[in-house]
Design a protein around this motif. Structure first.
Motif, short mmCIF file in Angstrom:
data_model
loop_
_atom_site.label_atom_id
_atom_site.label_comp_id
_atom_site.label_asym_id
_atom_site.label_seq_id
_atom_site.Cartn_x
_atom_site.Cartn_y
_atom_site.Cartn_z
N UNK A 1 -12.71 -4.28 6.55
CA UNK A 1 -11.31 -4.10 6.80
C UNK A 1 -11.20 -5.11 7.91
N UNK A 2 -11.94 -3.98 9.02
CA UNK A 2 -11.56 -4.36 9.97
C UNK A 2 -11.77 -6.01 10.78
N UNK A 3 -13.26 -6.46 10.37
CA UNK A 3 -13.19 -7.96 10.76
C UNK A 3 -12.47 -8.76 9.68
N UNK A 4 -11.77 -8.15 8.90
CA UNK A 4 -10.97 -9.51 7.88
C UNK A 4 -9.67 -9.37 8.66
N UNK A 5 -9.22 -8.33 8.95
CA UNK A 5 -8.19 -8.21 10.05
C UNK A 5 -8.32 -8.48 11.18
N UNK A 6 -9.21 -8.66 11.91
CA UNK A 6 -10.01 -9.51 13.42
C UNK A 6 -9.42 -11.15 13.09
N UNK A 7 -10.05 -11.61 11.87
CA UNK A 7 -9.58 -13.23 11.65
C UNK A 7 -8.69 -13.34 11.62
N UNK A 8 -7.64 -13.10 11.29
CA UNK A 8 -6.30 -13.24 11.04
C UNK A 8 -5.90 -13.43 12.64
N UNK A 9 -4.76 -14.30 12.63
CA UNK A 9 -3.96 -14.14 13.73
C UNK A 9 -3.21 -13.31 14.56
N UNK A 10 -3.58 -13.09 15.89
CA UNK A 10 -3.21 -12.02 16.64
C UNK A 10 -1.53 -11.11 16.03
N UNK A 11 -0.62 -11.87 15.76
CA UNK A 11 0.70 -11.57 15.18
C UNK A 11 0.10 -10.75 13.78
N UNK A 12 -0.35 -11.03 12.99
CA UNK A 12 -0.63 -10.86 11.56
C UNK A 12 -1.64 -9.25 11.94
N UNK A 13 -2.58 -9.46 12.92
CA UNK A 13 -3.66 -8.25 12.46
C UNK A 13 -2.61 -6.26 12.42
N UNK A 14 -2.53 -5.42 11.75
CA UNK A 14 -2.78 -4.60 11.72
C UNK A 14 -1.40 -4.33 11.47
N UNK A 15 -0.83 -5.54 10.07
CA UNK A 15 0.63 -5.60 9.96
C UNK A 15 0.64 -5.20 8.51
N UNK A 16 -0.92 -4.94 7.87
CA UNK A 16 -0.92 -4.53 6.54
C UNK A 16 -1.73 -3.58 5.62
N UNK A 17 -1.74 -2.99 5.04
CA UNK A 17 -2.84 -1.87 4.25
C UNK A 17 -2.71 -1.54 2.77
N UNK A 18 -3.51 -0.78 2.39
CA UNK A 18 -3.26 -0.35 0.98
C UNK A 18 -4.29 0.06 0.47
N UNK A 19 -3.68 0.74 -0.57
CA UNK A 19 -5.00 2.19 -1.29
C UNK A 19 -4.25 1.90 -2.79
N UNK A 20 -5.62 2.35 -3.71
CA UNK A 20 -5.19 2.46 -4.62
C UNK A 20 -6.01 3.70 -5.68
N UNK A 21 -4.95 3.84 -6.62
CA UNK A 21 -5.82 5.26 -7.71
C UNK A 21 -7.18 4.82 -8.01
N UNK A 22 -8.58 5.94 -7.28
CA UNK A 22 -9.59 4.79 -8.16
C UNK A 22 -9.80 5.31 -9.95
N UNK A 23 -9.16 6.17 -10.50
CA UNK A 23 -9.13 5.09 -11.32
C UNK A 23 -8.58 4.55 -12.79
N UNK A 24 -7.40 3.80 -11.78
CA UNK A 24 -6.41 3.19 -12.23
C UNK A 24 -5.57 2.67 -12.61
N UNK A 25 -4.98 4.36 -13.13
CA UNK A 25 -3.69 4.88 -13.35
C UNK A 25 -2.11 4.87 -12.57
N UNK A 26 -2.84 4.97 -11.74
CA UNK A 26 -1.46 5.14 -10.05
C UNK A 26 -1.06 4.25 -10.24
N UNK A 27 0.29 3.99 -9.44
CA UNK A 27 0.13 2.41 -8.66
C UNK A 27 -0.45 2.16 -7.03
N UNK A 28 -0.85 0.79 -7.30
CA UNK A 28 -1.48 0.38 -6.15
C UNK A 28 -0.29 1.29 -4.59
N UNK A 29 -0.43 1.33 -3.28
CA UNK A 29 0.30 1.75 -2.51
C UNK A 29 0.10 0.70 -1.55
#
Length: 144
Positions: free
Chosen positions: A41-69
């Motif tokens: 994700x750090x590599x992906x973030x560095x590929x973004x324009x500077x103003x968008x770097x660090x602007x979003x992140x997500x996490x998921x339920x490994x079981x697939x049951x709970x909602x994505x945050x």
């Protein structure tokens, strides 16, 4: 019309990755793999324009049951009580002292992660005990 079967919970925050990683620890969620073509994700973030770097992140339920945050950076700070909050169901099926002890143990674990204890609401004739807390940026949630 088809009904919606999945949803995502979105948090406005100042530090998306920091808050996302906190909620991963709270809920046992995971950071999903980075987009195709990136090894991190750090590599992906560095590929973004500077103003968008660090602007979003997500996490998921490994079981697939709970909602994505999803966590998105916003310029303004939190100034009022949440209109929506998460209930972390740590005491499901428990009652009385057993429930309260379980909630208090989970509260202590989350404080060690950076959460703040706001208030313990003890059981009454209508409701079982619950604990009101705040995450790293002051978003309220309940242990119930």
């Amino acid at each position: 019309m088809a009904s919606v079967k999945q949803f995502q919970v979105t948090f406005d925050c100042a530090e998306p990755e920091r808050v996302a990683r906190f909620w991963c620890e709270v809920l046992g969620y995971e950071v999903p793999p980075p987009p195709p073509g990136f090894t991190s994700w750090a590599g992906w973030d560095r590929a973004l324009p500077p103003e968008r770097q660090g602007s979003a992140f997500a996490c998921v339920d490994p079981t697939g049951v709970g909602p994505r945050l999803y966590f998105q950076r916003v310029p303004e700070g939190k100034v009022a009580k949440n209109r929506v909050h998460l209930d972390v169901r740590a005491g499901t099926g428990l009652v009385g002292e057993e429930r309260l002890a379980t909630l208090q143990a989970e509260c202590a674990r989350l404080i060690a992660l950076g959460a703040t204890h706001v208030q313990t609401l003890l059981a009454d004739e209508e409701n079982e005990s619950c604990i009101v807390m705040q995450d790293l940026e002051g978003n309220e949630f309940c242990l119930d």
